[in-house]
Design a protein around this motif. Structure first.
Motif, short mmCIF file in Angstrom:
data_model
loop_
_atom_site.label_atom_id
_atom_site.label_comp_id
_atom_site.label_asym_id
_atom_site.label_seq_id
_atom_site.Cartn_x
_atom_site.Cartn_y
_atom_site.Cartn_z
N UNK A 1 0.84 -1.17 0.00
CA UNK A 1 0.00 0.00 0.00
C UNK A 1 0.89 1.24 0.00
N UNK A 2 0.62 2.17 -0.88
CA UNK A 2 1.44 3.37 -0.98
C UNK A 2 0.76 4.51 -0.23
N UNK A 3 1.58 5.42 0.23
CA UNK A 3 1.07 6.58 0.94
C UNK A 3 0.48 7.57 -0.05
#
Length: 78
Positions: A1-3
């Motif tokens: 999951x990317x910010x």
């Protein structure tokens, strides 16, 4: 999951800098192209240069190649 990324404050600045750099490169390239055509001498980087009087076909073939490259760069700038 990317910010999640923050939106840029100046979203127009990056394309403007890229367009300015491309315009500068086109300006320098066109000046060199005109100078080479007027003088009839294409200087070689590591070897001998190319003269329009001695090798007209090779000289104008190189000029067509360089001119096509400049036109492609101008088309990408638009």
């Amino acid at each position: 999951m990317t910010a999640p990324t923050k939106p840029s404050r100046l979203p127009w600045l990056t394309p403007l800098i890229a367009a300015g750099f491309l315009a500068l490169c086109l300006w320098v390239g066109c000046r060199e192209f005109i100078d080479i055509v007027q003088s009839g001498w294409l200087p070689g980087r590591k070897g001998p240069g190319l003269s329009a009087a001695e090798h007209p076909l090779a000289f104008w073939a190189m000029m067509a190649f360089i001119g096509a490259g400049l036109l492609c760069a101008a088309g990408m700038a638009v």
